[in-house]
Design a protein around this motif. Structure first.
Motif, PDB file in Angstrom:
ATOM      1  N   ARG A   1     151.626 -13.478 -30.527  1.00  0.00           N
ATOM      2  CA  ARG A   1     151.602 -13.639 -29.074  1.00  0.00           C
ATOM      3  C   ARG A   1     150.279 -14.212 -28.601  1.00  0.00           C
ATOM      4  O   ARG A   1     149.230 -13.982 -29.231  1.00  0.00           O
ATOM      5  N   ASP A   2     150.321 -14.901 -27.483  1.00  0.00           N
ATOM      6  CA  ASP A   2     149.071 -15.408 -26.897  1.00  0.00           C
ATOM      7  C   ASP A   2     148.216 -14.236 -26.426  1.00  0.00           C
ATOM      8  O   ASP A   2     147.010 -14.188 -26.681  1.00  0.00           O
ATOM      9  N   ASP A   3     148.849 -13.306 -25.694  1.00  0.00           N
ATOM     10  CA  ASP A   3     148.147 -12.081 -25.287  1.00  0.00           C
ATOM     11  C   ASP A   3     148.371 -11.046 -26.380  1.00  0.00           C
ATOM     12  O   ASP A   3     149.476 -10.541 -26.566  1.00  0.00           O
ATOM     13  N   LYS A   4     147.328 -10.744 -27.115  1.00  0.00           N
ATOM     14  CA  LYS A   4     147.461  -9.880 -28.287  1.00  0.00           C
ATOM     15  C   LYS A   4     147.255  -8.404 -27.982  1.00  0.00           C
ATOM     16  O   LYS A   4     147.088  -7.602 -28.905  1.00  0.00           O
ATOM     17  N   ARG A   5     147.248  -8.085 -26.716  1.00  0.00           N
ATOM     18  CA  ARG A   5     147.177  -6.663 -26.376  1.00  0.00           C
ATOM     19  C   ARG A   5     148.459  -5.977 -26.849  1.00  0.00           C
ATOM     20  O   ARG A   5     149.550  -6.464 -26.604  1.00  0.00           O
ATOM     21  N   PRO A   6     148.319  -4.831 -27.509  1.00  0.00           N
ATOM     22  CA  PRO A   6     149.485  -4.174 -28.128  1.00  0.00           C
ATOM     23  C   PRO A   6     150.491  -3.655 -27.109  1.00  0.00           C
ATOM     24  O   PRO A   6     150.168  -3.375 -25.953  1.00  0.00           O
ATOM     25  N   GLN A   7     151.722  -3.521 -27.586  1.00  0.00           N
ATOM     26  CA  GLN A   7     152.810  -2.922 -26.823  1.00  0.00           C
ATOM     27  C   GLN A   7     153.476  -1.861 -27.685  1.00  0.00           C
ATOM     28  O   GLN A   7     153.315  -1.843 -28.906  1.00  0.00           O
ATOM     29  N   LEU A   8     154.241  -0.987 -27.049  1.00  0.00           N
ATOM     30  CA  LEU A   8     154.883   0.098 -27.799  1.00  0.00           C
ATOM     31  C   LEU A   8     155.783  -0.436 -28.912  1.00  0.00           C
ATOM     32  O   LEU A   8     155.899   0.176 -29.977  1.00  0.00           O
ATOM     33  N   ALA A   9     156.405  -1.589 -28.685  1.00  0.00           N
ATOM     34  CA  ALA A   9     157.295  -2.156 -29.701  1.00  0.00           C
ATOM     35  C   ALA A   9     156.546  -2.574 -30.966  1.00  0.00           C
ATOM     36  O   ALA A   9     157.168  -2.829 -32.000  1.00  0.00           O
ATOM     37  N   ASP A  10     155.213  -2.635 -30.881  1.00  0.00           N
ATOM     38  CA  ASP A  10     154.412  -3.072 -32.035  1.00  0.00           C
ATOM     39  C   ASP A  10     154.121  -1.941 -33.018  1.00  0.00           C
ATOM     40  O   ASP A  10     153.539  -2.184 -34.076  1.00  0.00           O
ATOM     41  N   LEU A  11     154.487  -0.709 -32.676  1.00  0.00           N
ATOM     42  CA  LEU A  11     154.265   0.396 -33.600  1.00  0.00           C
ATOM     43  C   LEU A  11     155.021   0.140 -34.893  1.00  0.00           C
ATOM     44  O   LEU A  11     156.218  -0.163 -34.886  1.00  0.00           O
ATOM     45  N   ARG A  12     154.343   0.301 -35.983  1.00  0.00           N
ATOM     46  CA  ARG A  12     154.868  -0.125 -37.279  1.00  0.00           C
ATOM     47  C   ARG A  12     155.874   0.878 -37.867  1.00  0.00           C
ATOM     48  O   ARG A  12     155.684   2.071 -37.769  1.00  0.00           O
ATOM     49  N   ASP A  13     156.925   0.346 -38.494  1.00  0.00           N
ATOM     50  CA  ASP A  13     157.882   1.071 -39.335  1.00  0.00           C
ATOM     51  C   ASP A  13     158.971   1.828 -38.593  1.00  0.00           C
ATOM     52  O   ASP A  13     160.074   1.944 -39.079  1.00  0.00           O
ATOM     53  N   SER A  14     158.692   2.414 -37.425  1.00  0.00           N
ATOM     54  CA  SER A  14     159.740   3.222 -36.806  1.00  0.00           C
ATOM     55  C   SER A  14     159.508   3.432 -35.323  1.00  0.00           C
ATOM     56  O   SER A  14     158.418   3.780 -34.892  1.00  0.00           O
ATOM     57  N   GLY A  15     160.579   3.224 -34.540  1.00  0.00           N
ATOM     58  CA  GLY A  15     160.505   3.499 -33.117  1.00  0.00           C
ATOM     59  C   GLY A  15     160.438   4.981 -32.820  1.00  0.00           C
ATOM     60  O   GLY A  15     160.141   5.384 -31.700  1.00  0.00           O
ATOM     61  N   GLU A  16     160.713   5.816 -33.825  1.00  0.00           N
ATOM     62  CA  GLU A  16     160.663   7.262 -33.615  1.00  0.00           C
ATOM     63  C   GLU A  16     159.235   7.739 -33.383  1.00  0.00           C
ATOM     64  O   GLU A  16     159.030   8.815 -32.818  1.00  0.00           O
ATOM     65  N   ILE A  17     158.257   6.970 -33.830  1.00  0.00           N
ATOM     66  CA  ILE A  17     156.860   7.326 -33.563  1.00  0.00           C
ATOM     67  C   ILE A  17     156.645   7.377 -32.058  1.00  0.00           C
ATOM     68  O   ILE A  17     156.072   8.327 -31.519  1.00  0.00           O
ATOM     69  N   GLU A  18     157.114   6.333 -31.368  1.00  0.00           N
ATOM     70  CA  GLU A  18     156.994   6.278 -29.916  1.00  0.00           C
ATOM     71  C   GLU A  18     157.739   7.430 -29.258  1.00  0.00           C
ATOM     72  O   GLU A  18     157.253   8.052 -28.315  1.00  0.00           O
ATOM     73  N   GLN A  19     158.921   7.741 -29.781  1.00  0.00           N
ATOM     74  CA  GLN A  19     159.746   8.794 -29.192  1.00  0.00           C
ATOM     75  C   GLN A  19     159.112  10.166 -29.345  1.00  0.00           C
ATOM     76  O   GLN A  19     159.109  10.974 -28.414  1.00  0.00           O
ATOM     77  N   ASP A  20     158.563  10.469 -30.528  1.00  0.00           N
ATOM     78  CA  ASP A  20     158.046  11.809 -30.808  1.00  0.00           C
ATOM     79  C   ASP A  20     156.651  12.047 -30.242  1.00  0.00           C
ATOM     80  O   ASP A  20     156.279  13.190 -29.967  1.00  0.00           O
ATOM     81  N   ALA A  21     155.864  10.972 -30.083  1.00  0.00           N
ATOM     82  CA  ALA A  21     154.486  11.133 -29.616  1.00  0.00           C
ATOM     83  C   ALA A  21     154.446  11.546 -28.146  1.00  0.00           C
ATOM     84  O   ALA A  21     155.266  11.111 -27.337  1.00  0.00           O
TER      85      ALA A  21
END
Length: 484
Positions: A387-407
């Protein structure tokens, strides 16, 4: 002792306590509310007792009055009921109301004895594996002792699990209790909120870390995740919160060198990380080291290295340090794990996606059951770089979307300087002046971005990251004359 079984003794049990508890439940069905969180059907040594407890629980849960008469149809065909006296056995159990007085104590003892039996059985299995010297195959050879030790840790962890207390509470009481917690936190007297010292930006972004919560601190490589995590850990210990930093990547020696550089840091005056690495200290540095050593003497901070750590063993590790800190008059409040990508699940047959999901859920369970805040460092996937804007987004969490869900909280680490340094124009290039202006605006800066805060709002803070000193400081660092 040669040739004898390693464990050859009667399994601990108290059948009389089991019978008394069942009798108490049938005399007064309301007693189930007092013991349901302490014991389960699987905890009973006598199989018939376990099946009776399950039947009684089911009937009471469905709002039906449960007595020896109503329970008879459910137990009359149970294997083993004849040996105990047949269907009339249920009536015999209610012969004395004295059991009502000790029902909770009976339930606690039944659960404790069940843990002991499970532990003994599992230990016997481990001992058999230790003594089994047969080769499993030409490729595998004997089972490595390291695997057996990990299995042992998992056994101990499972045996220590407690029944969850899922109790309802009247709204009026919950209302009053919650207001008290809010007022305690506002006045700084809360034992749940874990504000760190000298990093107000972190406190603001996380809404203060809390026991039972999981914080994900994520970023791409070279963004400074470990530096941020270690600075927060030092600030946590400085605030007298018992802190454990578990590194799966670096040795304690490497971590301590970074921590020393951070603790000594004073803008423009202190030794760099490179100088600390090579032991190139000035007289002023040595004076600062002596002062720092006195300051950290009472900090409740433990550094632990463990390459290849599995999540099942992590529970035992945290319990061990909890006991050690309590013995020294502290409590373990915050656990840092560096980093998620190196933490392994207990079942290696799962895909990495499934494994990360299991690890994520387990970390949340550990935080709640052991009453600690857990900060997990994590890497982001390569989508950021496209991406041009390299600021991270939740979708960038590696390996599993469950990390976002559980955190409970997700904090991203982003350094624009890192990317600008890799796009430096040549001298004489028209864009060089523009590039230098942009570099001046982001030099020694790091953005901490809260992408998820379960109990707060998302925000970001521009802090300072002095890479040559591996030191992270808050946004008010220079306004406070550089004092930490």
């Amino acid at each position: 002792m040669t040739g004898t079984r390693a464990i050859d003794r009667e399994l601990p049990s108290n059948v009389e306590a089991e019978a008394a508890l069942l009798g108490a439940l049938m005399i007064d069905n309301r007693m189930m509310d007092r013991v349901a969180d302490l014991v389960s059907a699987e905890d009973f040594y006598e199989p018939v007792h376990g099946q009776m407890f399950s039947a009684i629980s089911s009937e009471i849960a469905n709002g039906r009055v449960t007595t020896p008469i109503t329970i008879t149809p459910m137990i009359q065909h149970l294997p083993g009921i004849v040996e105990l006296g047949g269907p009339a056995y249920a009536a015999k159990l209610t012969g004395s109301g004295a059991a009502l007085l000790g029902a909770r104590d009976f339930a606690k003892q039944i659960a404790d004895l069940a843990k002991r039996r499970r532990l003994m059985a599992a230990l016997e299995c481990v001992i058999e594996r230790v003594s089994d010297m047969r080769e499993r195959s030409d490729e595998e050879g004997y089972q490595p002792i390291s695997e057996i030790v990990e299995q042992m840790d998992g056994v101990l962890s499972a045996a220590l699990q407690t029944h969850r207390q899922n109790r309802g509470i009247r709204f009026a009481k919950a209302f009053d209790d919650t207001l008290l917690k809010i007022e305690d936190e506002a006045s700084g007297n809360s034992t749940d909120a874990l504000a760190v010292a000298g990093l107000d930006d972190w406190n603001t972004l996380t809404g203060n870390m809390r026991r039972g919560e999981v914080v994900i601190l994520a970023g791409r490589p070279s963004m400074g995740k470990t530096a941020v995590g270690l600075s927060v850990a030092l600030a946590s210990a400085r605030a007298n919160h018992g802190t454990l930093f578990v590194s799966l990547e670096m040795s304690v020696l490497e971590l301590t060198k970074r921590a020393i550089t951070d603790v000594l840091f004073e803008h423009g005056k202190s030794a760099s990380f490179d100088a600390v690495q090579r032991g190139k200290f000035t007289p002023r540095d040595r004076e600062a080291i002596a002062v720092a050593r006195k300051q950290i003497a009472q900090w409740p901070l433990v550094l632990h290295e463990d390459a290849g750590l599995k999540v099942g063993r992590l529970t035992m590790l945290i319990r061990r340090y909890q006991r050690e800190m309590v013995s020294k008059g502290n409590s373990l409040d915050v656990v840092f794990i560096d980093y998620l990508g190196l933490l392994r699940g207990d079942n290696q047959k799962h895909s990495r996606h499934e494994e990360i999901g299991t690890i994520s859920r387990t970390l949340k369970t550990i935080a709640r059951e052991l009453n600690v805040a857990i900060v997990v460092l994590a890497q982001l996937n390569r989508e950021v770089e496209r991406r041009d804007d390299k600021r991270p987004q939740l979708a960038d969490l590696r390996d599993s979307g469950e990390i976002e869900q559980d955190a409970d909280v997700v904090i991203f680490v982003y350094r624009e300087q890192y990317y600008l340094e890799r796009s430096k124009p040549e001298l004489g290039d028209r864009k060089r002046a523009e590039w230098e202006l942009a570099m001046g605006a982001v030099r020694d800066r790091v953005e901490l971005i809260s992408a998820k805060v379960r109990n707060g709002r998302i925000d970001k803070r521009n802090c300072y990251f002095f890479a040559s000193h591996q030191a992270v400081r808050g946004s008010l660092f220079f306004q406070n004359d550089g004092l930490r």
